[in-house]
Write a protein that holds these residues in place. Sequence first.
Motif: not given
Length: 263
Positions: A110-117, A122-123
């Motif tokens: 939906a955001m067309k984005k990859t996020r590093r976890i 806390s993340e």
Amino acid sequence: MKKTILLLTTILFTTALFAQSGYDIMKKAHEVPEPTTSSSTATLTIHSKKGSDRIREVIMKSKDYGDVEKSVIVFTTPKDVAGTGYLMFNYEEDANGNTKDADNWLYLPAMKKTRRIASSGSESEGSFMGTDFTYQDMGERSLNKYDYNLLGEETVDGVACYKVECISKEHTEKDPRFISYIGKTDYIMRKCEFYDRQDQLHRILTCTNFTTIKGFTTAQVMKMENVQSGTWSLIETKNIVYDDEDIDDSLFTVAALEKGRIR
């Protein structure tokens, strides 16, 4: 009398020799053989406090490269989460017993984005896709980040288990202490109880419906119950295939994740 003393001494020495510590048990659990490749589908049920359920379908694949195990999870239904993907690299201990932090990526179409976890902090303790599982739960926990105490033995679902207390050395986790119930004969976890920073029971993981495929014992059902919120999440694994598929290495990349490519 001398023979009796000698026999007692022998028994005590043998018992001490083969006594296992909490660390020994968890290390054996960590070292239980796993398949080189794994492919499966799963139904994920998210149960709310009000009693309603949300159902998700996912495809999961993994491949062990020796020094790193790469895994990918892609949601296929329903439409609002289809294409969402999670990529994990879990590293093995080096010769000095050190473990590199895991690498994790989450792709949201939906955001067309990859996020590093982040693999710690806390993340990593945040909810995985709205479930009672955390991102940390989805990967491997490093042995060296915890202290261990063998609390005794207990039967879980008819299986005799070691009861091992695991305490985070950093004491900063949301659930800094947990108790693992490890099968005495196969060293496979049957249950795990997570305690929060106030040392109150927070969540309970139960593993059931075990099956053996190609010599690998596998829990087909995993339920994480949040006893404080009254919610729970259930993962029911199906269509499990071990070591029968030459999984393409390119599937374990951010590029493949963003394309929703897993088959």
